[in-house]
Design an enzyme around this catalytic site. Sequence first.
Site, PDB file in Angstrom:
ATOM      1  N   HIS A 164      -9.269   3.940  -1.292  1.00 19.35           N
ATOM      2  CA  HIS A 164      -8.069   2.893  -0.915  1.00 19.35           C
ATOM      3  C   HIS A 164      -7.762   2.165  -1.700  1.00 19.35           C
ATOM      4  O   HIS A 164      -7.374   0.808  -2.584  1.00 19.35           O
ATOM      5  CB  HIS A 164      -8.077   2.426   0.729  1.00 19.35           C
ATOM      6  CG  HIS A 164      -6.869   2.159   0.345  1.00 19.35           C
ATOM      7  ND1 HIS A 164      -5.411   2.328   0.139  1.00 19.35           N
ATOM      8  CD2 HIS A 164      -5.832   0.938   1.098  1.00 19.35           C
ATOM      9  CE1 HIS A 164      -4.237   1.555   0.042  1.00 19.35           C
ATOM     10  NE2 HIS A 164      -4.655   1.138   0.953  1.00 19.35           N
TER      11      HIS A 164
ATOM     12  N   LYS B 295     -10.394   5.679   4.777  1.00 17.43           N
ATOM     13  CA  LYS B 295     -11.395   5.397   5.437  1.00 17.43           C
ATOM     14  C   LYS B 295     -12.455   5.859   4.508  1.00 17.43           C
ATOM     15  O   LYS B 295     -13.724   5.091   4.625  1.00 17.43           O
ATOM     16  CB  LYS B 295     -11.435   5.999   6.630  1.00 17.43           C
ATOM     17  CG  LYS B 295     -12.660   5.470   7.545  1.00 17.43           C
ATOM     18  CD  LYS B 295     -13.088   4.454   7.145  1.00 17.43           C
ATOM     19  CE  LYS B 295     -14.533   3.380   7.714  1.00 17.43           C
ATOM     20  NZ  LYS B 295     -14.961   3.728   6.689  1.00 17.43           N
TER      21      LYS B 295
ATOM     22  N   CYS C 142       0.649  -2.011   0.022  1.00 15.47           N
ATOM     23  CA  CYS C 142       0.362  -0.542  -0.192  1.00 15.47           C
ATOM     24  C   CYS C 142       0.652   1.416   0.145  1.00 15.47           C
ATOM     25  O   CYS C 142       0.368   2.398  -0.069  1.00 15.47           O
ATOM     26  CB  CYS C 142      -1.117  -0.152   0.876  1.00 15.47           C
ATOM     27  SG  CYS C 142      -1.935  -1.142   1.107  1.00 15.47           S
TER      28      CYS C 142
END
Lengths: 388, 388
Positions: free
Chosen positions: A334, A330, A84
């Site tokens: 993402h 959130k 990520c």
Amino acid sequence: MSGVRVAGTGLTPFGNAPERTSRDLFAEATQTAFEESGVPRADVEAVFYGNFMGELAEHQGHQGPLMAEAAGVQAPATRYESACASSGMAIRDAVMRVRNGEHDVVLVGGAERMTNLGTAGATEALAIAADDLWEVRAGMTFPGAYALMAQAYFDEFGGGREDLANVAVKNHDNALTNEKAQYQTAISVEEALDAPTVSSPLGLYDSCPLSDGAAALVITSEEYADEHDLDAPVAITGTGQGGDRMALHDRNHLARSPAARDAGAEAYADAGVDASDVDLAEVHDCFTIAEVLAIEALDLAQIGEGISAARDGRTTADGDVPINLSGGLKAKGHPVGATGASQIAEVTKLLAGTHPNSEHVADATTGLAHNAGGTVASATVHVLEVME
Amino acid sequence: MSGVRVAGTGLTPFGNAPERTSRDLFAEATQTAFEESGVPRADVEAVFYGNFMGELAEHQGHQGPLMAEAAGVQAPATRYESACASSGMAIRDAVMRVRNGEHDVVLVGGAERMTNLGTAGATEALAIAADDLWEVRAGMTFPGAYALMAQAYFDEFGGGREDLANVAVKNHDNALTNEKAQYQTAISVEEALDAPTVSSPLGLYDSCPLSDGAAALVITSEEYADEHDLDAPVAITGTGQGGDRMALHDRNHLARSPAARDAGAEAYADAGVDASDVDLAEVHDCFTIAEVLAIEALDLAQIGEGISAARDGRTTADGDVPINLSGGLKAKGHPVGATGASQIAEVTKLLAGTHPNSEHVADATTGLAHNAGGTVASATVHVLEVME
């Protein structure tokens, strides 16, 4: 050593677009970034691109040259993969190259296509960011890993699910003005607490969604920006990278992020600032507990006090140091490979005064972006400052 | 700007080791590199690692931190993926960082596990280096792509299968002294011509094998090498990178490698040398035709004359410019992510006089390494020189 300016930013909407390829997404993001920058594509000297799971989601590796093509750019391209934190790594290298005079203009960004795999497929694909031999085969997924970290935090410092719910509520609130965000809806603490459990103690609203999307940045040297009279008031003045053991069981603490701490310390020193100078930050809140650990590692909260920061209003839009004014992973979403670059885009606009949430940070001069891979086995931190 | 020295090199055997993980392979290669260098692991400031298909072969992404751990190093790690040029990209970035004073000691390398997928599985996995939408789904595999390039070359410049067979014979001959090589066996032109066709006009002996293996380099600044009295006479003095359209049908010529040409031109200029200075080269011969295209792109043969270079003895061990004295990808093997780093290791030893084939190039002072991704949609070139 040259200054490094963010001349243009571009984001696709983040959300469900299972029919769109990563090259399609990246083409859109780069189109916006080029338009915003006023920099012609022909001036780009190199492309730095982050992507995480293209091999599994699209049967496509070697995305560097493919994405240069999608961006309409003829320049050598390199793909970075660090789970990520993939585009965080791409940005770091781009910053170094421009700073050291290797390039005057670079295209940086990332993309991810995920939702075409479905929830179970994407969760399994995401697991390749953990240790396959010692974690994944034992059944670990990322919600499970972060749940362990959250429980370890609660055990050591106290706090609980309601504190985490306040992080989610804050980030959803921040996303209300973000037209690219996946969720532009407010939630309440009660809704968060009543949501289904994903992996105890984490519930559905403690978790970022699966997202498709892309982000792009046109980055130039200060000299190029000045010569071409670009509207590029924001500079990347600090870069840092940290690493940690891959598997949770090999670490001394589950409730610490030393990779983020090291990356932050390096970036602060590199920029010649410290945490007290930071006016706002985008941090990697793949889960609510991740935001807590991040702000502690970055010295934006004391160890053990990050858990109460959102609840006490210290990190809300009008708090001392607003965290994730974009909505964060959130609520903004993402799309893994795009996230690090999207954070730089958000901080740039917040500092430049062109972000819908800039009104909350009108006097801000210094911002920070923190991008993390896996359970923070890798991390990058970048410091941005207004130059004019 | 600091000079960049190769202080230590390490290779595993290349070949069939389906039971070995990439971390196991990389641990072995780095152990050798550290021993050879005399550099303590604690001095390593960053890890640059290339891997191509870990997601498909081992269900393992995010290999950067995992490989730092396998190497026994506590330092931030970045994974580079550019198909078969993955570790070439890692080396390029490492060179830039040391040169610009960011780091004094770095660990660079790559690994690949492939044979556990079997021949069909590995061939399908390798195809992710091509354009999935426009090439792979139409049935293209890499033997097919390079066969098209070979046929285009024959059509434009003449030459034929016997010329290519001479490339394979030369590289097998060179590998006879290489104890890490996958094939330490001589072959004849007749055997090559009689071998089964893989994709016409290419036969089995025109193709590199599937391989497992790892390669590692300990790279230091000149200042560090001097201060610590390291035996590191070989420097990386030039680096270059090129890119091209991904899909063959989007290119102007099938029988040219502009990405290699651009990377070579940049590396030559960077080092302040030209092709006539090159005493030996390791080039990316995933197929015999690839070696032909590479030496032409790198100005080591005139356009249209690369095809006869091996047959005429210009590129054999005692020729004007020996090519692939290690055996090349053809005979040494091609564990994809390790190949670029292994080429630097071979050139270093050839120039330092510590390679079994150094006797053929006793007066050599300048060597070159060319690493290519896919059908050369990406390429890196590095120039190495003896400094003492």
